[in-house]
Design a protein around this motif. Structure first.
Motif, short mmCIF file in Angstrom:
data_model
loop_
_atom_site.label_atom_id
_atom_site.label_comp_id
_atom_site.label_asym_id
_atom_site.label_seq_id
_atom_site.Cartn_x
_atom_site.Cartn_y
_atom_site.Cartn_z
N ALA A 1 38.72 35.87 41.50
CA ALA A 1 40.13 35.68 41.85
C ALA A 1 40.79 34.48 41.18
O ALA A 1 42.01 34.43 41.10
CB ALA A 1 40.28 35.54 43.37
N HIS A 2 40.01 33.51 40.72
CA HIS A 2 40.58 32.24 40.30
C HIS A 2 40.87 32.20 38.80
O HIS A 2 39.94 32.26 37.99
CB HIS A 2 39.63 31.09 40.66
CG HIS A 2 39.35 30.98 42.12
ND1 HIS A 2 38.16 30.48 42.63
CD2 HIS A 2 40.09 31.33 43.20
CE1 HIS A 2 38.21 30.51 43.94
NE2 HIS A 2 39.37 31.03 44.32
N GLU B 1 41.74 43.48 40.10
CA GLU B 1 41.45 43.28 41.52
C GLU B 1 42.71 42.86 42.27
O GLU B 1 42.96 43.31 43.40
CB GLU B 1 40.39 42.21 41.69
CG GLU B 1 39.01 42.60 41.19
CD GLU B 1 38.00 41.50 41.41
OE1 GLU B 1 37.26 41.57 42.40
OE2 GLU B 1 37.95 40.56 40.57
N GLU B 2 43.50 41.99 41.65
CA GLU B 2 44.73 41.54 42.33
C GLU B 2 45.65 42.72 42.63
O GLU B 2 46.20 42.83 43.73
CB GLU B 2 45.48 40.51 41.50
CG GLU B 2 46.69 39.98 42.26
CD GLU B 2 47.76 39.36 41.39
OE1 GLU B 2 48.93 39.37 41.83
OE2 GLU B 2 47.44 38.88 40.29
N LEU B 3 45.82 43.61 41.66
CA LEU B 3 46.70 44.76 41.87
C LEU B 3 46.19 45.62 43.02
O LEU B 3 46.96 46.03 43.90
CB LEU B 3 46.81 45.57 40.57
CG LEU B 3 47.69 46.82 40.61
CD1 LEU B 3 49.08 46.51 41.15
CD2 LEU B 3 47.77 47.44 39.22
N ARG C 1 44.10 28.95 42.47
CA ARG C 1 43.58 29.90 43.45
C ARG C 1 44.75 30.60 44.14
O ARG C 1 45.70 29.96 44.59
CB ARG C 1 42.70 29.20 44.49
CG ARG C 1 43.42 28.13 45.31
CD ARG C 1 42.48 27.45 46.29
NE ARG C 1 43.17 26.41 47.06
CZ ARG C 1 43.77 26.63 48.23
NH1 ARG C 1 43.74 27.84 48.78
NH2 ARG C 1 44.38 25.66 48.87
N PRO C 2 44.72 31.93 44.21
CA PRO C 2 45.78 32.66 44.90
C PRO C 2 45.48 32.78 46.40
O PRO C 2 44.32 32.90 46.80
CB PRO C 2 45.75 34.03 44.23
CG PRO C 2 44.31 34.20 43.83
CD PRO C 2 43.79 32.82 43.52
N VAL C 3 46.53 32.74 47.20
CA VAL C 3 46.39 32.94 48.64
C VAL C 3 47.32 34.07 49.04
O VAL C 3 48.54 33.99 48.86
CB VAL C 3 46.73 31.66 49.42
CG1 VAL C 3 46.70 31.93 50.93
CG2 VAL C 3 45.75 30.54 49.07
N ASN C 4 46.75 35.13 49.58
CA ASN C 4 47.52 36.29 50.00
C ASN C 4 48.23 36.00 51.32
O ASN C 4 47.63 35.43 52.23
CB ASN C 4 46.57 37.49 50.15
CG ASN C 4 47.29 38.76 50.56
OD1 ASN C 4 47.51 39.00 51.74
ND2 ASN C 4 47.64 39.58 49.58
#
Length: 317
Positions: free
Chosen positions: A238-239, A215-217, A258-261
């Motif tokens: 996502a986490h 999903e991240e890609l 947690r990633p933040v775009n």
């Protein structure tokens, strides 16, 4: 299962969530909810670990729907202490799956297809395989990046793959822990293969089974304007998390980051990656292939592979 055993599992799960979950305020609410459910007798009639896993996972996710926060049942007994898979494990998995490079193909019309599954292995293990795929596909005029069967993997491999699509390093996301400490992830600044030119169309294929690193890609390439996502909304995990053995057959997974775009200010947790073109996973390749062939022919009707492209279009639904 004995009631005292169930109580111990649930109470330990609540304690681990309180101590480690990436959102401290929600951690308190989730732990309190587990305690309430335990006292209310929700788990009193549970007779086996699989049933307990289902009930506890539902309660863990009832507050904010975090799909990585769960109690997982394992048929095989878990090690007696928490252990992350070592490099040897990933190396064996990569060796058995060609480094995650499931398919590299030139389709009619000079369209490339790269299928990455079951996961994005760490670059130190599968980087050479990924470079070989990129080198083979470098001369294509458009690319279909198939992530429909991708269940996650290494953020470093995501950064490596993204490096192929950007001439300059691109900020992919910033990873935060529960204390607010931040670590930035950027696309790879250098690869030993030429970049995939910015004017070449890229379509990413997704399914509801595309999760985590896959999903991240898809999300990174979509939000940075480098690719069109075609297929189904993804799983919504996502986490990054850590696992804890709380029973010989039960593992509690707790998200700790947690990633933040940088474009959206958020991520795909819970909502998944929303396709630009939403179709069933089974129809995604044909849809994306048609789109890129039509775009290539519109840009240059006399291109060397034009007849090949037109013939391919005539076969597509």
């Amino acid at each position: 299962m004995r009631q005292d055993e169930i109580t111990e599992i649930v109470e330990r799960a609540a304690k681990l969530v309180t101590e480690q979950y990436v959102f401290p305020d929600l951690a308190e609410r989730i732990a309190a909810h587990l305690g309430d459910r335990l006292r209310d007798g929700r788990y009193a009639d549970v007779t086996d670990p699989a049933a307990l896993a289902t009930l506890v996972t539902g309660d863990l996710q009832s507050v904010n729907g975090d799909s990585h926060l769960r109690l997982k049942h394992h048929v095989a007994a878990l090690p007696e202490r928490d252990e992350d898979p070592d490099e040897g494990y990933w190396a064996r998995e990569a060796a058995a799956t060609m480094g995650g490079i499931a398919r590299v193909q030139r389709l009619a019309g000079n369209v490339g297809l790269l299928d990455i599954r079951p996961c994005l292995f760490p670059p130190q293990i599968a980087g050479d395989a990924m470079m070989a795929a990129m080198r083979l596909l470098g001369g294509t005029d458009a690319l279909l990046l198939d992530l429909r069967g991708n269940r996650g993997g290494s953020p470093d491999m995501v950064a490596l793959v993204c490096g192929w699509f950007f001439a300059e390093p691109a900020h992919l996301h910033t990873m935060y822990d529960r204390a607010g400490n931040a670590h930035q992830f950027w696309s790879a600044a250098y690869l030993p293969v030429p970049p995939y030119e910015a004017d070449k169309p890229v379509h990413v294929l997704t399914s509801a089974q595309t999760v985590s690193g896959g999903e991240e890609l898809a999300y990174d390439l979509q939000q940075l304007g480098r690719a069109t996502v075609v297929g189904e909304r993804t799983g919504g995990g996502a986490h990054p998390c850590v696992g804890h053995r709380v029973h010989p057959h039960l593992e509690l997974t707790v998200p700790v980051l947690r990633p933040v775009n940088p474009v959206t200010g958020t991520n795909w947790e819970g909502c998944g990656v929303i396709p630009d073109v939403e179709v069933s996973a089974g129809a995604a390749q044909d849809m994306a292939y048609r789109r890129v062939l039509e775009a290539l022919l519109a840009a240059d009707p006399q291109r060397p592979t034009a007849d090949e492209a037109r013939a391919a279009l005539a076969t597509l639904p």
